[in-house]
Design a protein around this motif. Structure first.
Motif, PDB file in Angstrom:
ATOM      1  N   ASN A 264       0.862  -1.179   0.000  1.00 51.76           N
ATOM      2  CA  ASN A 264       0.000   0.000   0.000  1.00 51.76           C
ATOM      3  C   ASN A 264       0.895   1.225   0.000  1.00 51.76           C
ATOM      4  O   ASN A 264       1.556   1.520   0.993  1.00 51.76           O
ATOM      5  CB  ASN A 264      -0.899  -0.018   1.246  1.00 51.76           C
ATOM      6  CG  ASN A 264      -2.038   0.979   1.145  1.00 51.76           C
ATOM      7  OD1 ASN A 264      -1.856   2.089   0.644  1.00 51.76           O
ATOM      8  ND2 ASN A 264      -3.196   0.599   1.631  1.00 51.76           N
ATOM      9  N   LEU A 265       0.916   1.919  -1.115  1.00 48.71           N
ATOM     10  CA  LEU A 265       1.834   3.046  -1.275  1.00 48.71           C
ATOM     11  C   LEU A 265       1.013   4.327  -1.416  1.00 48.71           C
ATOM     12  O   LEU A 265       0.433   4.586  -2.461  1.00 48.71           O
ATOM     13  CB  LEU A 265       2.711   2.826  -2.515  1.00 48.71           C
ATOM     14  CG  LEU A 265       4.015   3.617  -2.599  1.00 48.71           C
ATOM     15  CD1 LEU A 265       4.951   3.220  -1.483  1.00 48.71           C
ATOM     16  CD2 LEU A 265       4.686   3.386  -3.943  1.00 48.71           C
ATOM     17  N   SER A 353      10.828   8.692 -20.237  1.00 45.38           N
ATOM     18  CA  SER A 353      10.373   8.446 -18.869  1.00 45.38           C
ATOM     19  C   SER A 353      10.985   9.464 -17.910  1.00 45.38           C
ATOM     20  O   SER A 353      12.119   9.915 -18.114  1.00 45.38           O
ATOM     21  CB  SER A 353      10.765   7.037 -18.413  1.00 45.38           C
ATOM     22  OG  SER A 353      10.227   6.058 -19.277  1.00 45.38           O
ATOM     23  N   GLU A 354      10.224   9.795 -16.859  1.00 44.11           N
ATOM     24  CA  GLU A 354      10.751  10.701 -15.850  1.00 44.11           C
ATOM     25  C   GLU A 354      11.814   9.996 -15.027  1.00 44.11           C
ATOM     26  O   GLU A 354      11.788   8.771 -14.849  1.00 44.11           O
ATOM     27  CB  GLU A 354       9.632  11.200 -14.938  1.00 44.11           C
ATOM     28  CG  GLU A 354       8.688  12.177 -15.626  1.00 44.11           C
ATOM     29  CD  GLU A 354       7.841  12.930 -14.622  1.00 44.11           C
ATOM     30  OE1 GLU A 354       8.417  13.556 -13.697  1.00 44.11           O
ATOM     31  OE2 GLU A 354       6.607  12.882 -14.752  1.00 44.11           O
ATOM     32  N   VAL A 355      12.738  10.788 -14.496  1.00 42.72           N
ATOM     33  CA  VAL A 355      13.859  10.243 -13.730  1.00 42.72           C
ATOM     34  C   VAL A 355      13.791  10.773 -12.301  1.00 42.72           C
ATOM     35  O   VAL A 355      13.590  11.966 -12.074  1.00 42.72           O
ATOM     36  CB  VAL A 355      15.209  10.640 -14.368  1.00 42.72           C
ATOM     37  CG1 VAL A 355      16.364   9.969 -13.614  1.00 42.72           C
ATOM     38  CG2 VAL A 355      15.238  10.262 -15.840  1.00 42.72           C
ATOM     39  N   ILE A 356      13.961   9.863 -11.337  1.00 44.76           N
ATOM     40  CA  ILE A 356      13.997  10.250  -9.924  1.00 44.76           C
ATOM     41  C   ILE A 356      15.267   9.675  -9.319  1.00 44.76           C
ATOM     42  O   ILE A 356      15.573   8.489  -9.492  1.00 44.76           O
ATOM     43  CB  ILE A 356      12.772   9.712  -9.152  1.00 44.76           C
ATOM     44  CG1 ILE A 356      11.482  10.283  -9.724  1.00 44.76           C
ATOM     45  CG2 ILE A 356      12.873  10.045  -7.673  1.00 44.76           C
ATOM     46  CD1 ILE A 356      10.233   9.722  -9.073  1.00 44.76           C
ATOM     47  N   SER A 357      16.000  10.497  -8.613  1.00 39.97           N
ATOM     48  CA  SER A 357      17.217  10.035  -7.942  1.00 39.97           C
ATOM     49  C   SER A 357      16.859   9.508  -6.557  1.00 39.97           C
ATOM     50  O   SER A 357      16.173  10.191  -5.784  1.00 39.97           O
ATOM     51  CB  SER A 357      18.224  11.181  -7.822  1.00 39.97           C
ATOM     52  OG  SER A 357      18.658  11.593  -9.112  1.00 39.97           O
ATOM     53  N   VAL A 368       9.278  10.998  -2.634  1.00 39.56           N
ATOM     54  CA  VAL A 368       9.095  11.606  -3.960  1.00 39.56           C
ATOM     55  C   VAL A 368       8.532  10.572  -4.930  1.00 39.56           C
ATOM     56  O   VAL A 368       7.638  10.862  -5.731  1.00 39.56           O
ATOM     57  CB  VAL A 368      10.435  12.173  -4.491  1.00 39.56           C
ATOM     58  CG1 VAL A 368      10.264  12.732  -5.900  1.00 39.56           C
ATOM     59  CG2 VAL A 368      10.961  13.247  -3.547  1.00 39.56           C
ATOM     60  N   LEU A 369       9.053   9.346  -4.854  1.00 39.08           N
ATOM     61  CA  LEU A 369       8.577   8.252  -5.701  1.00 39.08           C
ATOM     62  C   LEU A 369       7.094   7.982  -5.451  1.00 39.08           C
ATOM     63  O   LEU A 369       6.305   7.833  -6.398  1.00 39.08           O
ATOM     64  CB  LEU A 369       9.402   6.993  -5.429  1.00 39.08           C
ATOM     65  CG  LEU A 369       8.907   5.687  -6.071  1.00 39.08           C
ATOM     66  CD1 LEU A 369       8.924   5.788  -7.588  1.00 39.08           C
ATOM     67  CD2 LEU A 369       9.750   4.507  -5.595  1.00 39.08           C
ATOM     68  N   THR A 370       6.696   7.920  -4.190  1.00 38.41           N
ATOM     69  CA  THR A 370       5.294   7.666  -3.829  1.00 38.41           C
ATOM     70  C   THR A 370       4.369   8.721  -4.412  1.00 38.41           C
ATOM     71  O   THR A 370       3.327   8.410  -5.011  1.00 38.41           O
ATOM     72  CB  THR A 370       5.140   7.635  -2.297  1.00 38.41           C
ATOM     73  OG1 THR A 370       5.968   6.606  -1.760  1.00 38.41           O
ATOM     74  CG2 THR A 370       3.698   7.370  -1.900  1.00 38.41           C
ATOM     75  N   GLU A 371       4.745   9.975  -4.250  1.00 32.35           N
ATOM     76  CA  GLU A 371       3.905  11.080  -4.741  1.00 32.35           C
ATOM     77  C   GLU A 371       3.822  11.060  -6.268  1.00 32.35           C
ATOM     78  O   GLU A 371       2.770  11.332  -6.853  1.00 32.35           O
ATOM     79  CB  GLU A 371       4.480  12.417  -4.262  1.00 32.35           C
ATOM     80  CG  GLU A 371       3.517  13.590  -4.359  1.00 32.35           C
ATOM     81  CD  GLU A 371       2.262  13.394  -3.538  1.00 32.35           C
ATOM     82  OE1 GLU A 371       1.184  13.865  -3.984  1.00 32.35           O
ATOM     83  OE2 GLU A 371       2.328  12.768  -2.471  1.00 32.35           O
ATOM     84  N   LYS A 372       4.927  10.717  -6.912  1.00 26.31           N
ATOM     85  CA  LYS A 372       4.956  10.661  -8.379  1.00 26.31           C
ATOM     86  C   LYS A 372       4.019   9.571  -8.898  1.00 26.31           C
ATOM     87  O   LYS A 372       3.285   9.780  -9.878  1.00 26.31           O
ATOM     88  CB  LYS A 372       6.385  10.405  -8.862  1.00 26.31           C
ATOM     89  CG  LYS A 372       6.537  10.321 -10.372  1.00 26.31           C
ATOM     90  CD  LYS A 372       6.142  11.612 -11.065  1.00 26.31           C
ATOM     91  CE  LYS A 372       7.096  12.741 -10.733  1.00 26.31           C
ATOM     92  NZ  LYS A 372       6.753  13.973 -11.484  1.00 26.31           N
TER      93      LYS A 372
END
Length: 457
Positions: A264-265, A353-357, A368-372
């Protein structure tokens, strides 16, 4: 509908503090009178509705258990029938023993979903509410839970009812005008009808569009984690789960099969598959794992491509970039806590694709990943006080059928067809919407829907 009295265990089949046996039907009170005893010699069939009574369940002269019994009279019950609920001690043996006594003295074992089915047949709930009950029981995320509650309150029923009322008004007007043309003027009616049809198309179209969010809310997002060996895929899975589920080592090729878990994210359910690292290999077992990973990528709703930022990109990365084409995906530039040799700009030159560090090891960038992910899949803000999300494929198909019928009405207007052509397609739309809430439904469909419910519900 079968008129006999039914009974079943309404709580989980596991040892617990309390177990509940639900009894519903015309003979519910006479059955409880045969097996219930109390110090005051109460006769529960004579007690007021919606009251609770302390006493004992007996099988003849043998005491079975100490209980609390709820008495509820028709029609103010879940099923619309006389209902008794026996709260006994929650040991599996005890609960089963009390149920056996109830069955011995006149009840029949309920079929799966039969209590809810009787509630529907007795007019206590519409079909969409009944299906929302099942969805509520099986909800596995905050969004699924709230959406089920929303439908349980009757929001979908109200919207469908509103559309059907508008349709039946137009159908009745056309039929009246055709029967009595001398007194009902139909000149200019086509343009008025066209406005109504457009409004209904907009409402139904919005419901159909919500089914994408609805599918995600109910079933979750089929998510595949891909990357080269040792990129940090398993570490990412572990940090998302909050536990050490996948084996993490410095040895390349540790993950060889697909490991599937649900998480559950941020209120959304992700069905995550951690896959074997994608690379050219001569190891037969690892090669099978790589092929499985590629197959899962093809069928995924969402791909998280984990890149080891401490190592240069190579041909294996280029192959994975090709897999991301036309797929919802994010590139996660992992191991940002180490000395990096791969930059976000380099990644962006190779993919849209979008990039997240992130650093899966240090739990950096996960928020940040969760919100994206939420922004990618939930289109706009969902207000569960108002919004209706279609999570049921049966509902979606019927809405599409209704929409198609309305478009045929619109086409008939454009082609200046006679008015009786309008009523045929309007009636088709009316019927399709009726199937959603159960106002027009066949017996076999009712049986199929309720057979999927758990026992005792």
């Amino acid at each position: 509908m079968k008129q006999d009295t039914i009974a079943a265990i309404a709580t989980g089949m596991t040892n617990s503090g309390i177990g509940i046996i639900r009894v519903s039907g015309e003979e519910a009170f006479s059955i409880i009178d045969k097996i219930y005893r109390s110090k005051g010699n109460k006769i529960l069939s004579k007690e007021k509705s919606h009251t609770i009574h302390y006493g004992y369940i007996y099988d003849g002269e043998d005491m079975v258990d100490e209980v609390l019994v709820s008495v509820m009279r028709a029609p103010r019950t879940y099923t619309g029938e006389n209902t008794v609920e026996i709260n006994c001690h929650g040991g599996l043996f005890i609960v089963q023993k009390v149920l056996e006594v109830v069955l011995k003295y006149g009840a029949r074992m309920a079929e799966p979903g039969e209590f809810s089915k009787r509630g529907f047949l007795n007019g206590k709930m519409d079909l969409s509410k009944a299906e929302a009950v099942m969805d509520l029981i099986h909800s596995k995320s905050e969004y699924a839970y709230k959406n089920s509650l929303n439908q349980l309150k009757g929001n979908l029923f109200a919207k469908i009812k509103e559309c059907r009322e508008k349709l039946i008004y137009e159908i009745a007007f056309i039929e009246s005008a055709l029967d009595d043309p001398e007194h009902i003027d139909i000149n200019g009616y086509s343009e008025k009808l066209k406005i109504t049809v457009k409004e209904l198309e907009k409402i139904i179209g919005k419901l159909i569009d919500s089914s994408m969010n609805g599918k995600i809310i109910k079933e979750g997002i089929k998510t595949v984690i891909v990357g080269k060996p040792n990129a940090g895929k398993s570490s990412l899975l572990n940090v998302l789960l909050g536990e050490e589920r996948a084996i993490v080592t410095d040895i390349e090729g540790t993950t060889r099969d697909v490991l599937e878990e649900s998480v559950n994210l941020g209120g959304i359910k992700l069905v995550i598959m951690d896959t074997a690292g994608i690379r050219d290999t001569e190891d037969i077992v690892e090669k099978i794992g790589v092929e499985k990973a590629k197959d899962h990528v093809k069928n995924a709703d969402f791909i998280m491509y984990v890149v080891d930022s401490s190592k240069p990109l190579d041909e294996n990365d280029n192959e994975i970039f090709q897999m991301l084409k036309d797929k919802k995906s994010l590139v996660l530039l992992n191991k940002m806590d180490l000395n990096t040799v791969v930059t976000e700009d380099e990644i962006k030159r190779k993919t849209e694709s979008e990039v997240i560090s992130i650093s899966a090891k240090e739990n950096i960038g996960i928020d940040v990943l969760t919100e994206k992910i939420k922004n990618m899949f939930l289109h706009g803000e969902i207000d569960f006080n108002e919004d209706i999300m279609i999570t049921n494929l049966r509902h979606k198909n019927l809405l599409e059928e209704a929409l198609e019928s309305l478009k045929m009405v619109e086409q008939s207007i454009e082609n200046n067809m006679p008015e009786d052509f309008y009523s045929i397609d309007l009636m088709s739309a009316y019927a399709a919407l009726g199937y959603i809430i159960g106002e027009e439904v066949e017996e076999d469909l009712v049986d199929e829907i309720f057979s999927k419910f758990c026992m005792g519900k």
